[in-house]
Design a protein around this motif. Structure first.
Motif, mmCIF file in Angstrom:
data_model
loop_
_atom_site.group_PDB
_atom_site.id
_atom_site.type_symbol
_atom_site.label_atom_id
_atom_site.label_comp_id
_atom_site.label_asym_id
_atom_site.label_seq_id
_atom_site.Cartn_x
_atom_site.Cartn_y
_atom_site.Cartn_z
ATOM 1 N N ASP A 183 0.830 -1.218 0.000
ATOM 2 C CA ASP A 183 0.000 0.000 0.000
ATOM 3 C C ASP A 183 0.862 1.265 0.000
ATOM 4 O O ASP A 183 0.875 2.019 -0.989
ATOM 5 C CB ASP A 183 -0.923 -0.014 1.217
ATOM 6 C CG ASP A 183 -1.894 1.144 1.213
ATOM 7 O OD1 ASP A 183 -2.022 1.794 0.154
ATOM 8 O OD2 ASP A 183 -2.521 1.406 2.257
ATOM 9 N N SER A 184 1.605 1.475 1.080
ATOM 10 C CA SER A 184 2.366 2.726 1.169
ATOM 11 C C SER A 184 3.472 2.598 2.204
ATOM 12 O O SER A 184 3.519 1.635 2.988
ATOM 13 C CB SER A 184 1.438 3.892 1.547
ATOM 14 O OG SER A 184 0.918 3.679 2.855
ATOM 15 N N ILE A 185 4.343 3.589 2.204
ATOM 16 C CA ILE A 185 5.396 3.715 3.201
ATOM 17 C C ILE A 185 5.471 5.178 3.619
ATOM 18 O O ILE A 185 5.334 6.104 2.794
ATOM 19 C CB ILE A 185 6.757 3.226 2.676
ATOM 20 C CG1 ILE A 185 7.814 3.293 3.780
ATOM 21 C CG2 ILE A 185 7.177 3.993 1.446
ATOM 22 C CD1 ILE A 185 9.127 2.626 3.410
ATOM 23 N N THR A 186 5.680 5.355 4.903
ATOM 24 C CA THR A 186 5.789 6.705 5.451
ATOM 25 C C THR A 186 7.119 6.831 6.188
ATOM 26 O O THR A 186 7.383 6.054 7.124
ATOM 27 C CB THR A 186 4.630 7.011 6.411
ATOM 28 O OG1 THR A 186 3.393 6.853 5.723
ATOM 29 C CG2 THR A 186 4.737 8.427 6.960
ATOM 30 N N THR B 124 7.087 3.536 8.409
ATOM 31 C CA THR B 124 5.957 2.624 8.583
ATOM 32 C C THR B 124 5.519 2.126 7.211
ATOM 33 O O THR B 124 5.270 2.940 6.297
ATOM 34 C CB THR B 124 4.778 3.316 9.288
ATOM 35 O OG1 THR B 124 5.204 3.796 10.558
ATOM 36 C CG2 THR B 124 3.624 2.358 9.465
ATOM 37 N N LYS C 71 2.735 -0.198 5.068
ATOM 38 C CA LYS C 71 1.390 -0.776 5.097
ATOM 39 C C LYS C 71 1.190 -1.662 3.873
ATOM 40 O O LYS C 71 1.550 -1.278 2.755
ATOM 41 C CB LYS C 71 0.332 0.317 5.137
ATOM 42 C CG LYS C 71 0.318 1.104 6.437
ATOM 43 C CD LYS C 71 -0.837 2.102 6.468
ATOM 44 C CE LYS C 71 -0.890 2.835 7.794
ATOM 45 N NZ LYS C 71 -2.016 3.796 7.857
ATOM 46 N N SER D 239 -1.377 -5.341 2.461
ATOM 47 C CA SER D 239 -2.544 -6.202 2.692
ATOM 48 C C SER D 239 -2.223 -7.629 2.261
ATOM 49 O O SER D 239 -1.450 -7.845 1.313
ATOM 50 C CB SER D 239 -3.779 -5.681 1.947
ATOM 51 O OG SER D 239 -3.554 -5.703 0.545
ATOM 52 N N SER E 75 -5.193 -6.182 6.678
ATOM 53 C CA SER E 75 -4.198 -5.130 6.452
ATOM 54 C C SER E 75 -3.133 -5.213 7.535
ATOM 55 O O SER E 75 -3.444 -5.453 8.712
ATOM 56 C CB SER E 75 -4.861 -3.748 6.480
ATOM 57 O OG SER E 75 -5.802 -3.630 5.431
ATOM 58 N N THR F 182 0.420 -3.441 9.273
ATOM 59 C CA THR F 182 1.246 -2.253 9.464
ATOM 60 C C THR F 182 2.528 -2.682 10.159
ATOM 61 O O THR F 182 2.485 -3.265 11.249
ATOM 62 C CB THR F 182 0.515 -1.194 10.300
ATOM 63 O OG1 THR F 182 -0.701 -0.820 9.646
ATOM 64 C CG2 THR F 182 1.388 0.042 10.491
ATOM 65 N N LEU G 50 6.456 -1.621 11.419
ATOM 66 C CA LEU G 50 7.431 -0.577 11.720
ATOM 67 C C LEU G 50 8.800 -1.021 11.230
ATOM 68 O O LEU G 50 9.291 -2.088 11.620
ATOM 69 C CB LEU G 50 7.476 -0.306 13.224
ATOM 70 C CG LEU G 50 6.191 0.243 13.853
ATOM 71 C CD1 LEU G 50 6.365 0.397 15.362
ATOM 72 C CD2 LEU G 50 5.791 1.565 13.209
ATOM 73 N N LYS H 251 2.739 9.970 3.285
ATOM 74 C CA LYS H 251 2.654 8.617 2.715
ATOM 75 C C LYS H 251 3.173 8.610 1.290
ATOM 76 O O LYS H 251 2.835 9.497 0.491
ATOM 77 C CB LYS H 251 1.210 8.106 2.728
ATOM 78 C CG LYS H 251 0.688 7.771 4.106
ATOM 79 C CD LYS H 251 -0.718 7.196 3.996
ATOM 80 C CE LYS H 251 -1.269 6.833 5.372
ATOM 81 N NZ LYS H 251 -2.628 6.257 5.286
#
Length: 305
Positions: free
Chosen positions: A146-149, A174, A176, A178, A221, A223, A225, A294
């Motif tokens: 999905d994404s990375i922050t 972080t 994310k 699925s 989903s 998440t 770290l 994100k």
């Protein structure tokens, strides 16, 4: 002489408790008259018939009131009965042997039926297991990034564990994603290798996915770290800077994210347990001017099996 004959007849005519046997002496002259072994000629004749009757199993005791003689017809019938008894015994033995042979012949097919049934059951069982394995092997799970922050990124001078001077990197982020189980009739046990963020060939940050169980036809989903604290760069990050205004601060930093997810399904106990491997490789850029924002990974990752 007449009196003696009457006494003998009365003795013979009396109901005997045991069969009477008479012994004939070789000569009347050599035996005294008062000897109990003496007997008239009639007694000798009776003794011979008694000995002959004793050899047959069917010659009974002398009937009371009879003359003491054995009828030849009765002897013949006794011999016939004896022969018939022997024949019947032999026939009974043959019948028992035939019965045993028939039971053995009947028992052999019964054992063959049992073995055949067991063999057919095993063949059908393994055929069914093969079908299940083939059906489950195509139900590969689907991983979607999905994404990375990126929360922070710091480059500073320092020393490693052996006190060698080098630049140290600190990165916190972080990720994310699925996970979807496409199996229609089985759940999967999921584990993963560490998520690793590389800069060139230097590891900047790592993260772990906890093991979990995913039921059939469902998704979740995740998440994760991903971070690294005071990671030595050993000259690999000489062009990197986390200080605004310095050279390299505004330049996006190319990074790589790699990990592998392992999934195992127990379709038929431990007999049918397919394994699925999902390899994820993502290429992304770290822009220090967009920390805390994100970054989409939907078009930045490749998936392999």
């Amino acid at each position: 002489m007449h009196a003696n004959t009457d006494s003998e007849v009365s003795y013979v005519s009396s109901p005997p408790r045991r069969q009477a046997y008479y012994v004939q002496s070789p000569s009347h002259e050599s035996t005294p008259a008062h000897s109990p072994a003496c007997s008239p000629p009639h007694s000798a004749s009776l003794g011979r018939h008694s000995r002959e009757s004793s050899t047959s199993r069917y010659s009974g005791s002398i009937k009371p009131g009879g003359s003491g003689k054995i009828n030849p017809n009765q002897a013949e019938r006794g011999e016939m009965w004896r022969e018939e008894g022997i024949i019947k015994e032999e026939e009974a033995g043959l019948l028992e042997e035939e019965v045993d042979e028939m039971e053995e012949r009947k028992g052999l097919p019964r054992r063959c039926y049992v073995l055949g049934f067991m063999l057919a059951f095993l063949v059908l069982f393994f055929f069914f297991a093969l079908i299940l394995w083939g059906a489950s092997h195509n139900k590969h799970p689907i991983i979607s990034m999905d994404s990375i922050t990126f929360h922070n990124f710091v480059i500073q001078a320092g020393t490693d564990a052996s006190l060698v001077p080098t630049e140290l990197s600190t990165l916190n982020s972080t990720v994310k994603l699925s996970y979807r189980n496409t199996g229609t009739f089985f759940g999967v046990h999921v584990s993963s290798t560490p998520l690793v963020v590389y800069y060139s060939q230097v590891v900047l940050a790592t993260g772990n996915i906890n093991k979990f169980y995913q039921s059939r036809k469902s998704q979740r989903s995740l998440t994760v770290l991903v971070g690294g604290n005071a990671v030595p760069l050993y000259g690999g990050g000489s062009s990197l800077s986390s200080t605004p205004g310095k050279a390299g601060y505004n330049v996006p930093i190319p990074l790589t994210l790699n990990f592998t997810i392992r999934s195992r399904a127990y379709v038929l106990g431990k007999l049918v347990k397919p394994k699925f491997y999902s390899i994820v490789q993502c290429s992304l850029n770290l822009d220090q001017t967009k920390l805390g924002t994100k970054v989409s990974l939907k078009n930045s990752c490749r998936y392999g099996n």
